[in-house]
Write a protein that holds these residues in place. Sequence first.
Motif, PDB file in Angstrom:
ATOM      1  N   SER A 155       0.812  -1.236   0.000  1.00 16.36           N
ATOM      2  CA  SER A 155       0.000   0.000   0.000  1.00 16.36           C
ATOM      3  C   SER A 155       0.840   1.279   0.000  1.00 16.36           C
ATOM      4  O   SER A 155       0.604   2.182   0.799  1.00 16.36           O
ATOM      5  CB  SER A 155      -0.933   0.020   1.226  1.00 16.36           C
ATOM      6  OG  SER A 155      -1.717  -1.132   1.276  1.00 16.36           O
ATOM      7  N   PRO A 156       1.812   1.400  -0.944  1.00 16.64           N
ATOM      8  CA  PRO A 156       2.722   2.556  -0.881  1.00 16.64           C
ATOM      9  C   PRO A 156       2.043   3.917  -1.026  1.00 16.64           C
ATOM     10  O   PRO A 156       2.594   4.902  -0.562  1.00 16.64           O
ATOM     11  CB  PRO A 156       3.688   2.306  -2.049  1.00 16.64           C
ATOM     12  CG  PRO A 156       2.970   1.372  -2.969  1.00 16.64           C
ATOM     13  CD  PRO A 156       2.118   0.516  -2.087  1.00 16.64           C
ATOM     14  N   HIS A 157       0.880   3.969  -1.673  1.00 15.60           N
ATOM     15  CA  HIS A 157       0.272   5.290  -1.900  1.00 15.60           C
ATOM     16  C   HIS A 157      -1.013   5.519  -1.107  1.00 15.60           C
ATOM     17  O   HIS A 157      -1.685   6.521  -1.317  1.00 15.60           O
ATOM     18  CB  HIS A 157      -0.005   5.492  -3.399  1.00 15.60           C
ATOM     19  CG  HIS A 157       1.232   5.369  -4.225  1.00 15.60           C
ATOM     20  ND1 HIS A 157       1.523   4.262  -4.999  1.00 15.60           N
ATOM     21  CD2 HIS A 157       2.289   6.205  -4.356  1.00 15.60           C
ATOM     22  CE1 HIS A 157       2.702   4.416  -5.577  1.00 15.60           C
ATOM     23  NE2 HIS A 157       3.186   5.585  -5.217  1.00 15.60           N
ATOM     24  N   GLU A 163      -4.386  10.891   4.019  1.00 20.17           N
ATOM     25  CA  GLU A 163      -4.034  12.251   4.465  1.00 20.17           C
ATOM     26  C   GLU A 163      -4.726  13.294   3.598  1.00 20.17           C
ATOM     27  O   GLU A 163      -5.272  14.275   4.101  1.00 20.17           O
ATOM     28  CB  GLU A 163      -2.509  12.469   4.382  1.00 20.17           C
ATOM     29  CG  GLU A 163      -1.701  11.761   5.454  1.00 20.17           C
ATOM     30  CD  GLU A 163      -1.760  12.453   6.815  1.00 20.17           C
ATOM     31  OE1 GLU A 163      -2.459  13.479   6.949  1.00 20.17           O
ATOM     32  OE2 GLU A 163      -1.115  11.936   7.756  1.00 20.17           O
ATOM     33  N   ALA A 164      -4.682  13.058   2.282  1.00 18.54           N
ATOM     34  CA  ALA A 164      -5.189  14.055   1.338  1.00 18.54           C
ATOM     35  C   ALA A 164      -6.717  14.133   1.330  1.00 18.54           C
ATOM     36  O   ALA A 164      -7.287  15.126   0.898  1.00 18.54           O
ATOM     37  CB  ALA A 164      -4.672  13.748  -0.065  1.00 18.54           C
ATOM     38  N   LYS A 168     -13.286  13.899   3.251  1.00 20.10           N
ATOM     39  CA  LYS A 168     -14.128  13.012   2.442  1.00 20.10           C
ATOM     40  C   LYS A 168     -14.286  11.640   3.089  1.00 20.10           C
ATOM     41  O   LYS A 168     -15.320  11.006   2.976  1.00 20.10           O
ATOM     42  CB  LYS A 168     -13.440  12.870   1.080  1.00 20.10           C
ATOM     43  CG  LYS A 168     -14.135  12.047   0.027  1.00 20.10           C
ATOM     44  CD  LYS A 168     -13.156  11.855  -1.150  1.00 20.10           C
ATOM     45  CE  LYS A 168     -13.704  11.004  -2.252  1.00 20.10           C
ATOM     46  NZ  LYS A 168     -14.498  11.754  -3.218  1.00 20.10           N
ATOM     47  N   LEU A 169     -13.214  11.178   3.778  1.00 13.74           N
ATOM     48  CA  LEU A 169     -13.222   9.817   4.325  1.00 13.74           C
ATOM     49  C   LEU A 169     -13.665   9.748   5.782  1.00 13.74           C
ATOM     50  O   LEU A 169     -13.667   8.671   6.377  1.00 13.74           O
ATOM     51  CB  LEU A 169     -11.826   9.198   4.183  1.00 13.74           C
ATOM     52  CG  LEU A 169     -11.277   9.133   2.751  1.00 13.74           C
ATOM     53  CD1 LEU A 169      -9.856   8.598   2.746  1.00 13.74           C
ATOM     54  CD2 LEU A 169     -12.184   8.276   1.875  1.00 13.74           C
ATOM     55  N   PHE A 404      -5.390   3.895   9.099  1.00 11.25           N
ATOM     56  CA  PHE A 404      -6.789   4.311   9.265  1.00 11.25           C
ATOM     57  C   PHE A 404      -7.014   4.760  10.715  1.00 11.25           C
ATOM     58  O   PHE A 404      -7.769   5.690  10.975  1.00 11.25           O
ATOM     59  CB  PHE A 404      -7.744   3.158   8.930  1.00 11.25           C
ATOM     60  CG  PHE A 404      -7.984   2.983   7.449  1.00 11.25           C
ATOM     61  CD1 PHE A 404      -8.836   3.822   6.765  1.00 11.25           C
ATOM     62  CD2 PHE A 404      -7.351   1.968   6.741  1.00 11.25           C
ATOM     63  CE1 PHE A 404      -9.074   3.668   5.399  1.00 11.25           C
ATOM     64  CE2 PHE A 404      -7.577   1.796   5.380  1.00 11.25           C
ATOM     65  CZ  PHE A 404      -8.438   2.653   4.711  1.00 11.25           C
ATOM     66  N   GLN A 405      -6.330   4.083  11.640  1.00 10.44           N
ATOM     67  CA  GLN A 405      -6.458   4.429  13.047  1.00 10.44           C
ATOM     68  C   GLN A 405      -5.748   5.747  13.335  1.00 10.44           C
ATOM     69  O   GLN A 405      -6.316   6.654  13.928  1.00 10.44           O
ATOM     70  CB  GLN A 405      -5.865   3.295  13.887  1.00 10.44           C
ATOM     71  CG  GLN A 405      -6.057   3.423  15.379  1.00 10.44           C
ATOM     72  CD  GLN A 405      -5.531   2.178  16.096  1.00 10.44           C
ATOM     73  OE1 GLN A 405      -5.912   1.054  15.780  1.00 10.44           O
ATOM     74  NE2 GLN A 405      -4.630   2.371  17.034  1.00 10.44           N
TER      75      GLN A 405
END
Length: 458
Positions: A155-157, A163-164, A168-169, A404-405
């Motif tokens: 999951s490199p990106h 963060e970006a 939205k999330l 995510f945490q």
Amino acid sequence: MSHTLTESRKATYLEDLKTLLRIPSVSTDPNRKDEVKRCADEVARQMKEAGLQEVEIISTPGHPVVYGEYKTDPDAPTALVYGHYDVQPEDPIELWTSPPFEPTLRDGKLFARGATDDKGQFLCHIKAVASMLEEEKTLPLNLKFIIEGEEEIGSPHLAPFLEAHKEKLAADVLVVSDSAMYAPDQPSIVYGLRGLAYLQIDLKGADSDLHSGVFGGAVPNPALELARILAQLKDQDEKVTVPGFYDKVEDMSVQERQAYAALGFDPEEFRAGVGVKQLTPEKGYNALEGRTARPTLEVNGLLSGYTGEGAKTVLPAKAMAKISCRLVPNQEPDEIARLLEAHIQKICHPSMECKVTRMHGGHPWITPPDHPALEAAAEAVRAVFNKEPVRIREGGSIPIVIDFQKILGLPGILLGYGLNDENLHAPNEHFRVENFYKGIEISKELFRALAKSQSLAG
Ligand code: BES
Ligand code: MN
Ligand code: MN
């Protein structure tokens, strides 16, 4: 509440899973970049068909993320569902009974690369949405979906993506189905994952391969030296010998070991299942503890000299090994990689050029097994299986769960529908079709339980 999907729905959902499985979305293979993209398109298509809104394929510097959401009521809880549509390479292809990207049913199992890891599992959540919206025209909670295409390469990106897109999330809880049930009829809630530190070792001796008769006895052999190094990395008690390796390891508590003991783990059955003559857990721990709650070191690959048919008397110039450590709280992947690298350099014979290259890593993750967010998962399991889920740590890694945490503040619910005997990352990967349908039902119950969860209110 009825817990059964109609036969016709089952059939369409299975067809849709097969469609996903026909796409060789191997994230590590640069030649498959277009296939990975095609798979993202298909995930997006199925999300839209299910009734998710704002479905989009968001590009990253690597493979795209598929996003979708369902907004019900701003005051209702929001769950963020994570999964991955990328898969591991299919090789060694000659060991597959049916072709890896031609999904095939045998004995109630669907065979294909990605069947259990993770296409069959994340699809349960999308089909749960489809079936709930068909039956009830609405969902009881807000949902956001992130299905990524780079999990199998670390999951490199995705962390920069989180963060970006923090706003939205925004959500209350993370839901992931990318792990295993404890037994075919016994779902488990996973409250811990191991981390990872991955390294490659390259040894160089002479400038070229040499005649082993003409030069052997005078010139050092990198294959032999590599074997010596590797053999020293674990001792007779199966403890990792790298100085400092265990310094930050948080040992299992008495309570946790009691809870593990209560699972009635049968080492003999496990041994027979993997077909090994004897199990080799770290001294003082059983195999279940050893593969989920203790750190370890494994050799993942070895390459040197002549490995074809017959014999060739050669003294190789080079030898290579890939090794990785699984980590537990509170080990730091960077620190462990550094310790390991320093130790290998130190024990390597001065006759060799030794290069150690760090590859991907990931932090271990743990949450209290009695975290209130997990209660909704337990409720969902009770509703479908009529029994209490097992709570256990898993040995595999999903490095993004901790992000995510950390980045979005989300507690994680890891409720998997696969089984560890389904050959994930190996030839003949499969997924029990029954668990695909049960997974859809559990997901629906989970959405219902989360919608009324007290722990998420406010
Ligand atoms: N789904 C697995 C991890 C897993 C397997 C968790 C079984 C729990 C039970 C995931 O797709 C995976 O394979 N992760 C890799 C991570 C690595 C490539 C950074 C792993 O564990 O090797
Ligand atoms: Mn996975
Ligand atoms: Mn995997």
